[in-house]
Design a protein around this motif. Structure first.
Motif, PDB file in Angstrom:
ATOM      1  N   ALA A 164      27.223  31.356  33.598  1.00  0.00           N
ATOM      2  CA  ALA A 164      28.001  31.658  32.384  1.00  0.00           C
ATOM      3  C   ALA A 164      27.149  31.512  31.126  1.00  0.00           C
ATOM      4  CB  ALA A 164      29.226  30.732  32.303  1.00  0.00           C
ATOM      5  N   LEU A 210      28.426  29.201  39.737  1.00  0.00           N
ATOM      6  CA  LEU A 210      28.816  27.795  39.514  1.00  0.00           C
ATOM      7  C   LEU A 210      28.331  27.369  38.136  1.00  0.00           C
ATOM      8  CD1 LEU A 210      29.783  24.930  40.417  1.00  0.00           C
ATOM      9  CD2 LEU A 210      27.462  24.585  41.319  1.00  0.00           C
ATOM     10  N   GLY A 264      28.050  27.599  28.000  1.00  0.00           N
ATOM     11  CA  GLY A 264      28.571  28.442  29.067  1.00  0.00           C
ATOM     12  C   GLY A 264      29.850  29.140  28.641  1.00  0.00           C
ATOM     13  N   GLU A 283      20.314  22.142  30.692  1.00  0.00           N
ATOM     14  CA  GLU A 283      20.390  21.927  29.249  1.00  0.00           C
ATOM     15  C   GLU A 283      19.132  22.572  28.691  1.00  0.00           C
ATOM     16  OE1 GLU A 283      22.657  20.626  27.292  1.00  0.00           O
ATOM     17  OE2 GLU A 283      24.023  20.163  28.930  1.00  0.00           O
ATOM     18  N   CYS A 324       8.925  31.313  32.778  1.00  0.00           N
ATOM     19  CA  CYS A 324       9.054  32.501  31.932  1.00  0.00           C
ATOM     20  C   CYS A 324       8.960  32.147  30.444  1.00  0.00           C
ATOM     21  CB  CYS A 324      10.403  33.176  32.218  1.00  0.00           C
ATOM     22  SG  CYS A 324      10.590  34.759  31.395  1.00  0.00           S
ATOM     23  N   ASN A 338       9.874  33.190  26.261  1.00  0.00           N
ATOM     24  CA  ASN A 338      11.150  33.337  25.543  1.00  0.00           C
ATOM     25  C   ASN A 338      11.833  34.666  25.841  1.00  0.00           C
ATOM     26  OD1 ASN A 338       9.806  31.170  24.121  1.00  0.00           O
ATOM     27  ND2 ASN A 338      11.399  31.412  22.573  1.00  0.00           N
TER      28      ASN A 338
HETATM   29  N1  NAD Z   1      16.322  31.340  27.219  1.00  0.00           N
HETATM   30  C1  NAD Z   1      15.021  31.438  27.435  1.00  0.00           C
HETATM   31  O1  NAD Z   1      14.303  32.052  26.632  1.00  0.00           O
HETATM   32  C2  NAD Z   1      14.399  30.832  28.666  1.00  0.00           C
HETATM   33  C3  NAD Z   1      13.045  31.060  28.928  1.00  0.00           C
HETATM   34  C4  NAD Z   1      12.491  30.531  30.093  1.00  0.00           C
HETATM   35  C5  NAD Z   1      13.254  29.815  30.984  1.00  0.00           C
HETATM   36  N2  NAD Z   1      14.566  29.589  30.696  1.00  0.00           N
HETATM   37  C6  NAD Z   1      15.356  28.846  31.714  1.00  0.00           C
HETATM   38  O2  NAD Z   1      16.360  29.737  32.170  1.00  0.00           O
HETATM   39  C7  NAD Z   1      17.545  29.013  32.522  1.00  0.00           C
HETATM   40  C8  NAD Z   1      18.735  29.577  31.793  1.00  0.00           C
HETATM   41  O3  NAD Z   1      18.492  29.522  30.386  1.00  0.00           O
HETATM   42  P1  NAD Z   1      19.548  30.096  29.334  1.00  0.00           P
HETATM   43  O4  NAD Z   1      18.790  30.446  28.113  1.00  0.00           O
HETATM   44  O5  NAD Z   1      20.391  31.111  29.998  1.00  0.00           O
HETATM   45  O6  NAD Z   1      20.397  28.782  29.055  1.00  0.00           O
HETATM   46  P2  NAD Z   1      21.877  28.616  28.483  1.00  0.00           P
HETATM   47  O7  NAD Z   1      21.864  27.313  27.757  1.00  0.00           O
HETATM   48  O8  NAD Z   1      22.320  29.837  27.768  1.00  0.00           O
HETATM   49  O9  NAD Z   1      22.771  28.482  29.800  1.00  0.00           O
HETATM   50  C9  NAD Z   1      22.747  27.359  30.629  1.00  0.00           C
HETATM   51  C10 NAD Z   1      23.989  27.408  31.501  1.00  0.00           C
HETATM   52  O10 NAD Z   1      23.952  26.286  32.393  1.00  0.00           O
HETATM   53  C11 NAD Z   1      25.245  25.699  32.426  1.00  0.00           C
HETATM   54  N3  NAD Z   1      25.100  24.280  32.803  1.00  0.00           N
HETATM   55  C12 NAD Z   1      24.551  23.282  32.062  1.00  0.00           C
HETATM   56  N4  NAD Z   1      24.606  22.122  32.739  1.00  0.00           N
HETATM   57  C13 NAD Z   1      25.188  22.398  33.935  1.00  0.00           C
HETATM   58  C14 NAD Z   1      25.506  21.607  35.077  1.00  0.00           C
HETATM   59  N5  NAD Z   1      25.233  20.298  35.125  1.00  0.00           N
HETATM   60  N6  NAD Z   1      26.085  22.216  36.138  1.00  0.00           N
HETATM   61  C15 NAD Z   1      26.374  23.541  36.107  1.00  0.00           C
HETATM   62  N7  NAD Z   1      26.102  24.327  35.049  1.00  0.00           N
HETATM   63  C16 NAD Z   1      25.513  23.770  33.970  1.00  0.00           C
HETATM   64  C17 NAD Z   1      25.795  25.897  31.032  1.00  0.00           C
HETATM   65  O11 NAD Z   1      27.208  25.780  30.976  1.00  0.00           O
HETATM   66  C18 NAD Z   1      25.298  27.294  30.712  1.00  0.00           C
HETATM   67  O12 NAD Z   1      26.204  28.270  31.166  1.00  0.00           O
HETATM   68  C19 NAD Z   1      17.259  27.547  32.174  1.00  0.00           C
HETATM   69  O13 NAD Z   1      16.881  26.879  33.348  1.00  0.00           O
HETATM   70  C20 NAD Z   1      16.089  27.622  31.191  1.00  0.00           C
HETATM   71  O14 NAD Z   1      15.289  26.463  31.263  1.00  0.00           O
HETATM   72  C21 NAD Z   1      15.156  30.081  29.574  1.00  0.00           C
END
Ligand code: NAD
Length: 362
Positions: A10, A33, A40, A85, A185, A187
């Motif tokens: 989400a 999940l 989310g 997070e 990855c 940004n």
């Molecule tokens: N956004 C970026 O540019 C980027 C780049 C590289 C890697 N990432 C990685 O990609 C993944 C997703 O990033 P994003 O930007 O979509 O993050 P986001 O913060 O938008 O989404 C994180 C999601 O995880 C859920 N979540 C948090 N704690 C949880 C728990 N304990 N159990 C179940 N769900 C939980 C949240 O509700 C949310 O829906 C992360 O692991 C992040 O480290 C992100």
């Protein structure tokens, strides 16, 4: 045909991944999940609710019984772990914030791994970040992160993701199951990104007639930090390539080969928004300079030659067209409505309330 457990579906990238996967593998079954923290938004995928090949479960990746139950009942064969997070500024907010980052990003990942092993799930992909490598100097454009680059994370967020990467690697080395891969990855940009992150936050402020906030260093230099930007759909394509053709036990570095300073990014955003709205927006009139955050990483850049060579993946979007369509979406009626809908959602909801398992898979 595959049964996927996508955690954090989400959130920003998880939402885009589920849409991407369904468009490419329409017969696969997906369980999403998500704990529905402030980041989310279940409604991102509300059009899929009721579809027999999609199930949303509100719950925490740290709940062993729940995740083990989902894996068994839904006959999951692949876990893709996005749940985390993710906001560096939040991870700097003190000991409670730090604890939450370690609980979710490290301990939650370990719980998923243990459950996957016990439930006999053969495949596990860990989504990680380039921030585990620390940062690069601004005056050495020849230097880039790559699969063999040493880990040197700086923020609590980056440390929690780095330790999770070690945990995934060590778990596989010790137990041999599930078959793991990891990707780091750079940004991402694209639709459905929570507006505490630079791009959607800046557009939301501009939509509301307010100024964009840009970090400035101690010498007054604004937005000098450099990031390598990748369209979120290209990230999803890279994950697909790894799931289908990646070598078990391997790590893959993913990036956009599009380095921009935050100053350049905001400048480009203002130019595109000026064209879209017909209003003249400028760095002088529409940007407010604010004090830098502690330990702000200077530059991230990724060498993607390994994944290009091994898996034949490379970005399809150019930054110019991908960024324009992203800005267009956040300024469209649909994107503005989405931004307004999620902007007030800052409360942390930790435990899932609906902890009912989906129906048994035949
Ligand atoms: N956004 C970026 O540019 C980027 C780049 C590289 C890697 N990432 C990685 O990609 C993944 C997703 O990033 P994003 O930007 O979509 O993050 P986001 O913060 O938008 O989404 C994180 C999601 O995880 C859920 N979540 C948090 N704690 C949880 C728990 N304990 N159990 C179940 N769900 C939980 C949240 O509700 C949310 O829906 C992360 O692991 C992040 O480290 C992100």
């Amino acid at each position: 045909m595959s049964n996927l457990l996508v955690t954090g579906g989400a959130g920003f990238i998880g939402t885009n991944f589920i849409r991407f996967w369904r468009s490419r593998h329409p017969d696969d079954y997906i369980v999403n999940l998500d704990a529905l923290t402030y980041a989310g938004h279940r409604e991102n995928l509300s059009d899929l609710e009721g579809d027999p090949r999609y199930e949303f479960v509100h719950g925490n990746i740290g709940s062993y019984d729940l995740v083990y139950g989902i894996m068994k009942v839904c006959k999951i064969d692949t876990v893709v772990n996005f749940a985390a997070e993710t906001h560096v500024d939040r991870s700097l907010a003190g000991p409670d914030a730090e604890r939450l980052f370690y609980e979710t990003n490290l301990m939650g990942t370990l719980t998923l791994l243990r459950a996957a092993r016990e439930a006999g799930v053969p495949r596990f992909h860990q989504i990680s970040t380039d921030e585990v490598f620390g940062d690069l100097p601004l005056d050495r454009p020849d230097l880039k992160f790559h699969e063999g680059y040493p880990y040197s994370p700086n923020s609590p967020y980056a440390i929690s993701k780095a330790t999770a990467d070690f945990a995934v690697r060590g778990f596989f080395r010790t137990h041999g199951l599930p078959g793991i891969t990891t990707s780091n990855c750079t940004n991402n940009y694209g639709r459905y990104q929570t507006p505490e992150k630079l791009i959607p936050r800046a557009i939301a402020l501009l939509n509301a007639g307010q100024k964009v906030k840009l970090y400035t260093d101690e010498h007054g230099v604004p937005g000098k930090n450099v990031r390598d930007w990748l369209h979120v759909e290209d990230h999803c394509g890279a994950i697909e390539a790894i799931l289908l053709r990646g070598k078990i036990g391997e790590t893959y570095c993913i990036g956009g080969e599009s380095e921009l300073s935050n100053y350049q990014l905001v400048e480009r955003m203002l130019a595109i928004m000026s064209e879209i709205t017909g209003k003249s927006l400028s760095m002088e009139a529409n940007v407010e300079l604010v004090a830098d955050r502690p330990g702000h990483d200077l530059r991230y850049a990724m060498d993607i030659s390994n994944i290009r060579r091994e898996l034949g993946w490379q970005p399809k979007h150019t930054f110019e067209s991908g960024f324009r369509s992203t800005v267009e979406w956040y300024t469209s009626p649909e994107g503005r409505l989405w931004l307004e809908g999620v902007s007030g959602n800052t409360e942390q909801v930790r435990e899932g309330q609906n902890r009912t398992l989906p129906q048994q898979r035949k």
